[in-house]
Design an enzyme around this catalytic site. Structure first.
Site, PDB file in Angstrom:
ATOM      1  N   ARG A 109       0.972  -1.167  -0.044  1.00  0.00           N
ATOM      2  CA  ARG A 109      -0.097  -0.101  -0.065  1.00  0.00           C
ATOM      3  C   ARG A 109       0.914   1.210   0.026  1.00  0.00           C
ATOM      4  O   ARG A 109       2.291   0.971   0.237  1.00  0.00           O
ATOM      5  CB  ARG A 109      -0.966  -0.058   1.124  1.00  0.00           C
ATOM      6  CG  ARG A 109      -0.173  -0.012   2.522  1.00  0.00           C
ATOM      7  CD  ARG A 109      -1.240   0.041   3.509  1.00  0.00           C
ATOM      8  NE  ARG A 109      -0.896   0.474   5.005  1.00  0.00           N
ATOM      9  CZ  ARG A 109      -1.557   0.202   6.071  1.00  0.00           C
ATOM     10  NH1 ARG A 109      -2.502  -0.062   6.165  1.00  0.00           N
ATOM     11  NH2 ARG A 109      -0.833   0.644   7.245  1.00  0.00           N
ATOM     12  N   ASN A 147      -4.276   7.839   4.144  1.00  0.00           N
ATOM     13  CA  ASN A 147      -4.121   7.305   5.496  1.00  0.00           C
ATOM     14  C   ASN A 147      -2.760   7.647   6.178  1.00  0.00           C
ATOM     15  O   ASN A 147      -1.887   7.247   5.362  1.00  0.00           O
ATOM     16  CB  ASN A 147      -4.626   6.060   5.604  1.00  0.00           C
ATOM     17  CG  ASN A 147      -4.619   5.260   7.028  1.00  0.00           C
ATOM     18  OD1 ASN A 147      -5.193   5.733   7.942  1.00  0.00           O
ATOM     19  ND2 ASN A 147      -4.007   4.049   6.989  1.00  0.00           N
ATOM     20  N   GLU A 148      -2.607   8.038   7.272  1.00  0.00           N
ATOM     21  CA  GLU A 148      -1.436   8.144   7.798  1.00  0.00           C
ATOM     22  C   GLU A 148      -0.322   9.152   6.775  1.00  0.00           C
ATOM     23  O   GLU A 148       0.766   8.644   6.641  1.00  0.00           O
ATOM     24  CB  GLU A 148      -0.722   7.022   8.386  1.00  0.00           C
ATOM     25  CG  GLU A 148      -1.424   6.391   9.474  1.00  0.00           C
ATOM     26  CD  GLU A 148      -1.007   5.204   9.984  1.00  0.00           C
ATOM     27  OE1 GLU A 148      -0.279   4.483   9.356  1.00  0.00           O
ATOM     28  OE2 GLU A 148      -1.326   4.751  11.157  1.00  0.00           O
ATOM     29  N   GLU A 306      -6.634   6.129  15.595  1.00  0.00           N
ATOM     30  CA  GLU A 306      -6.627   5.190  15.295  1.00  0.00           C
ATOM     31  C   GLU A 306      -5.692   4.631  16.828  1.00  0.00           C
ATOM     32  O   GLU A 306      -4.713   5.286  16.972  1.00  0.00           O
ATOM     33  CB  GLU A 306      -5.700   4.325  14.303  1.00  0.00           C
ATOM     34  CG  GLU A 306      -6.309   4.210  12.987  1.00  0.00           C
ATOM     35  CD  GLU A 306      -5.157   3.794  11.904  1.00  0.00           C
ATOM     36  OE1 GLU A 306      -4.436   3.118  12.301  1.00  0.00           O
ATOM     37  OE2 GLU A 306      -5.470   4.294  10.680  1.00  0.00           O
ATOM     38  N   TRP A 314       2.519  -6.195  13.772  1.00  0.00           N
ATOM     39  CA  TRP A 314       3.819  -5.974  13.079  1.00  0.00           C
ATOM     40  C   TRP A 314       5.040  -5.876  14.034  1.00  0.00           C
ATOM     41  O   TRP A 314       5.895  -5.355  13.796  1.00  0.00           O
ATOM     42  CB  TRP A 314       3.436  -4.519  12.605  1.00  0.00           C
ATOM     43  CG  TRP A 314       2.852  -3.524  13.084  1.00  0.00           C
ATOM     44  CD1 TRP A 314       1.317  -3.387  12.821  1.00  0.00           C
ATOM     45  CD2 TRP A 314       3.129  -2.693  14.104  1.00  0.00           C
ATOM     46  NE1 TRP A 314       0.956  -2.309  13.869  1.00  0.00           N
ATOM     47  CE2 TRP A 314       1.997  -1.912  14.348  1.00  0.00           C
ATOM     48  CE3 TRP A 314       4.333  -2.615  14.808  1.00  0.00           C
ATOM     49  CZ2 TRP A 314       1.843  -0.956  15.678  1.00  0.00           C
ATOM     50  CZ3 TRP A 314       4.552  -1.553  15.684  1.00  0.00           C
ATOM     51  CH2 TRP A 314       3.165  -0.842  16.084  1.00  0.00           C
ATOM     52  N   GLU A 354      -3.073  -7.819   7.416  1.00  0.00           N
ATOM     53  CA  GLU A 354      -3.573  -7.589   8.909  1.00  0.00           C
ATOM     54  C   GLU A 354      -4.404  -8.592   9.375  1.00  0.00           C
ATOM     55  O   GLU A 354      -5.120  -8.294  10.463  1.00  0.00           O
ATOM     56  CB  GLU A 354      -3.832  -6.206   8.815  1.00  0.00           C
ATOM     57  CG  GLU A 354      -2.908  -5.240   8.416  1.00  0.00           C
ATOM     58  CD  GLU A 354      -3.221  -3.771   8.278  1.00  0.00           C
ATOM     59  OE1 GLU A 354      -2.598  -3.002   9.311  1.00  0.00           O
ATOM     60  OE2 GLU A 354      -4.192  -3.000   7.721  1.00  0.00           O
ATOM     61  N   HIS A 357      -4.203  -8.594  13.310  1.00  0.00           N
ATOM     62  CA  HIS A 357      -4.265  -7.468  13.979  1.00  0.00           C
ATOM     63  C   HIS A 357      -5.643  -7.223  14.786  1.00  0.00           C
ATOM     64  O   HIS A 357      -6.741  -7.751  14.025  1.00  0.00           O
ATOM     65  CB  HIS A 357      -4.059  -6.257  12.996  1.00  0.00           C
ATOM     66  CG  HIS A 357      -4.006  -4.831  13.656  1.00  0.00           C
ATOM     67  ND1 HIS A 357      -4.757  -4.173  14.634  1.00  0.00           N
ATOM     68  CD2 HIS A 357      -3.003  -3.917  13.708  1.00  0.00           C
ATOM     69  CE1 HIS A 357      -4.633  -3.211  14.898  1.00  0.00           C
ATOM     70  NE2 HIS A 357      -3.251  -3.071  14.223  1.00  0.00           N
TER      71      HIS A 357
HETATM   72  C1  GLA Z   1      -1.587   1.886  10.959  1.00  0.00           C
HETATM   73  C2  GLA Z   1      -2.531   2.159   9.532  1.00  0.00           C
HETATM   74  C3  GLA Z   1      -3.691   1.196   9.767  1.00  0.00           C
HETATM   75  C4  GLA Z   1      -3.144  -0.330  10.185  1.00  0.00           C
HETATM   76  C5  GLA Z   1      -2.393   0.035  11.408  1.00  0.00           C
HETATM   77  C6  GLA Z   1      -2.109  -1.438  12.087  1.00  0.00           C
HETATM   78  O1  GLA Z   1      -1.786   2.903  11.756  1.00  0.00           O
HETATM   79  O2  GLA Z   1      -3.258   3.448   9.613  1.00  0.00           O
HETATM   80  O3  GLA Z   1      -4.070   1.127   8.459  1.00  0.00           O
HETATM   81  O4  GLA Z   1      -2.396  -0.644   9.150  1.00  0.00           O
HETATM   82  O5  GLA Z   1      -1.357   0.893  11.281  1.00  0.00           O
HETATM   83  O6  GLA Z   1      -1.568  -1.240  13.096  1.00  0.00           O
END
Ligand code: GLA
Length: 663
Positions: A109, A147-148, A306, A314, A354, A357
């Site tokens: 990604r 995202n991030e 988040e 991870w 994930e 997760h």
């Molecule tokens: C990041 C991402 C999420 C996910 C988390 C997993 O914060 O924004 O999409 O992958 O990590 O901890």
């Protein structure tokens, strides 16, 4: 963003991973837990734009309708964190190139270069299209760009990045002579004839100019900020009127972005925060990150967009959170000023990267300890919802921290090449927090005038304007503490010569002759009994009192900690990295600054006050393993009981006391 008097509760929702019957169950469970917002669409691009300009909206409309009918708000993401495989197949040139000049492959990604015009075209088209289609939808409460952004992204070294970097340097330096001067390119004869010679710093056969490397870090941060602005502008042009933000990576994982320069473009400061299972004091790391979020904009609440309800996937060993820990973590964020608690993710994935997760709904379903904790958390958030909109009681104590200063230290070859600059700041934050001083963590560009105690730790690189603001704070009455390795280089990563620490030498009244970094495992005692590791320094006090000296080694008898009176305030210098015995020094500087705790100080209990008008709420989080008795008066919204004189907080529990207004 939310209705007044309502904290946000929810998380990333990825319905494309599940059959439609599961969506029905999802929405019912969201209602059971009290979820009121979900982040939708983060990874949905391939399911919305199924091929170049070929769209499939039906399923997304149905999900949005389901959520909307259930009264669940939507934080709608532009799905640019996950470019579809067809886009990579048709336009592999958008995929980032690493320092060796090798392009990554599709299949992960964030596979895009922030400087590539083809990427700009595709990413803004999907942002605009989503904005046009859903911008006016009443359930869409806010927007989430990518995202991030600037978090997980790779620094890209492709041709398009090089070209953009050339333009960036032209704008920053104006002339090539100015660039050559700023970067000190006489060393190794790395002089540029014109801007045409400037390229991205791909791996060369030897070390590279630390000024070039730092400039490229700054450029990369700006390139990602431009990407954020591009998508935000596309949403606004499409008519979106609700708040727009992205989720910043302020903590573990780090970022390629200096978010302090982004804050003005974010309608809400939103962050992601993950704890490390192997860190026995992960709640302290959380507090540090939350204090940074608050320090980016102290005028409004922020949002934890988040965090994890339990294990992540991870780390080397992904232990689950302990029972009650997720609740404490969420409440800690809210105590520090977050107006809600959002998680990654709603339902744990069965497949994909994930798949291990945690999610609010675990693989095992709802007959689980974890789901019961989620439902309890939803209840607590509902009961404390009156805190929404309030702010953390303004602090008189701040720690100044800066990401570019860390970049400057890490780029190039240094006296210590394995010394994480940020650890000293973390230790100061812990010691200040343990004394109930609730420090903000602010960038050097912040308004520092509100603070009585300012700790400047690891500000290795600093520009003249920030150094002057710090000196002004001391002159105006603050106690300023400058920690080791601060003020050494300018903003271009060039040493400020004439005695260390160049930027603060006059403020401190010291003259640093020579760095004396320690070897691995070496420990040097100070007269006070404090222990230095990693870093010591040969300094003279030219215009300062000596408060502590080195007690052994080649610097024995020389100053280690000094103080100078400055105008109405004072400036302390701590020339060593003190990893033991910092506590008594923190007591001394707090006393000098006249700052005292305004929350109860009880071992193991984190106490933070939020305030709004006449009302105040005391958040108490017992991180310890024994019950605690904490002075308080009012009404505990968590336990729904009056509190008179003190609250008994069982080990691991939380309380939010609406305080009885003081006379
Ligand atoms: C990041 C991402 C999420 C996910 C988390 C997993 O914060 O924004 O999409 O992958 O990590 O901890």
């Amino acid at each position: 963003m939310t209705a007044p008097g309502r904290l946000l509760f929810g998380g990333d929702y990825n319905p494309e991973q599940w059959d439609e019957e599961v969506w029905i169950e999802d929405v019912a469970l969201m209602r059971e837990a009290g979820v009121n917002i979900v982040t939708l669409g983060v990874f949905s691009w391939a399911f919305l734009e199924v091929d170049d300009d070929v769209w499939d909206w039906g399923w997304f409309d149905r999900v949005i309708a389901l959520l909307s009918e259930a009264g669940i708000g939507i934080d709608l993401a532009t799905p640019t964190a996950a470019p579809p495989l067809w886009l990579h197949r048709d336009h592999p040139e958008i995929i980032p190139v690493d320092r060796r000049g090798i392009r990554y492959f599709p299949g992960g990604r964030l596979g895009w270069c922030a400087s590539h015009p083809t990427w700009h075209a595709y990413s803004t088209r999907i942002a605009r299209t989503l904005g046009e289609r859903y911008g006016a939808h009443p359930a869409v409460r806010m927007w989430h760009v990518g995202n991030e952004l600037g978090g997980g992204n790779r620094i890209c070294y492709c041709e398009a990045s090089s070209a953009a970097f050339r333009e960036w340097t032209r704008a920053r330096y104006g002339t090539i002579d100015a660039l050559n001067r700023a970067w000190g390119t006489a060393v190794w004869g790395l002089r540029y004839r014109s801007f045409d010679d400037v390229t991205a710093p791909l791996a060369s056969e030897s070390g590279q100019n630390p000024s070039l490397l730092l400039a490229y870090d700054r450029f990369s941060s700006d390139a990602h900020l431009d990407q954020y602005r591009r998508e935000k502008d596309a949403l606004r042009a499409a008519g979106v009127q609700t708040p727009i933000t992205t989720n910043l990576m302020l903590g573990v994982g780090g970022s390629v972005a200096d978010y302090a320069t982004w804050a003005g473009d974010l309608d809400v400061i939103a962050i992601d925060q993950y704890t490390l299972a192997a860190d026995p004091h992960r709640e302290r790391e959380l507090a540090f990150v939350a204090s940074r979020a608050r320090g980016l904009d102290r005028t409004k609440p922020w949002l934890v967009m988040e965090h994890a309800v339990s294990a992540v996937n991870w780390q080397p060993r992904n232990a689950p959170k302990r029972p009650g820990e997720a609740t404490r973590h969420s409440l800690q964020h809210i105590a520090h000023g977050s107006d809600g608690a959002l998680f990654f993710q709603w339902r744990a994935s069965a497949s994909g990267v994930e798949q291990y997760h945690s999610g609010l709904v675990p693989h095992a379903g709802t007959d689980t300890r974890q789901w019961r904790e989620v439902v309890r958390l939803g209840g607590i958030l509902d009961r404390i919802s009156e805190v929404a909109g309030s702010l953390v009681e303004p602090s008189r104590v701040a720690l100044v921290a800066d990401l570019p200063a860390k970049w400057a230290w890490e780029e190039g070859q240094k006296p210590l090449n394995d010394h994480p600059l940020e650890l000293a700041g973390r230790r100061w934050h812990e010691e200040l927090s343990a004394r109930g001083l609730v420090p903000d963590v602010v960038p050097p560009t912040a308004d520092l005038s509100a603070y009585d105690l300012l700790v400047v730790s690891g500000l290795y690189a600093v520009d003249d304007a920030s150094a002057a603001r710090i000196a002004d704070a001391a002159a105006a009455g603050a106690t300023v503490v400058i920690g080791h390795l601060s003020g050494i280089v300018d903003e271009e990563n060039r040493v400020r010569t004439g005695g260390y620490p160049g930027a603060f030498r006059d403020l401190l009244g010291v003259f640093g002759e020579e760095f004396a970094p320690l070897l691995d495992g070496e420990r040097v005692a100070l007269a006070s009994g404090a222990i230095a590791v990693d870093w010591t320094e040969r300094i003279r006090a030219t215009d300062a009192e000596v408060l502590d000296t080195y007690a052994e080694g080649p610097l024995a008898g020389l100053p280690a900690v000094t103080r100078r009176r400055v105008g109405a305030g004072q400036a302390w210098y701590v020339s060593a990295d003190l990893n033991e015995g910092l506590g008594p020094l923190v007591d001394d500087v707090a006393a000098a600054a006249g700052v005292a705790p305004r929350v109860p100080v009880v071992a193991g209990v984190e106490a933070i006050r939020r305030v709004s008008g006449e009302s105040s709420w005391l958040f108490l989080v017992n991180h310890g393993t024994t019950d605690a008795l904490v002075p308080a008066d009012g009404y505990d919204l968590v336990a729904e009981t009056p509190v008179s004189g003190a609250v008994t907080l069982p080990a691991g529990e939380v309380a939010v006391v609406r305080e009885t207004p003081r006379e």
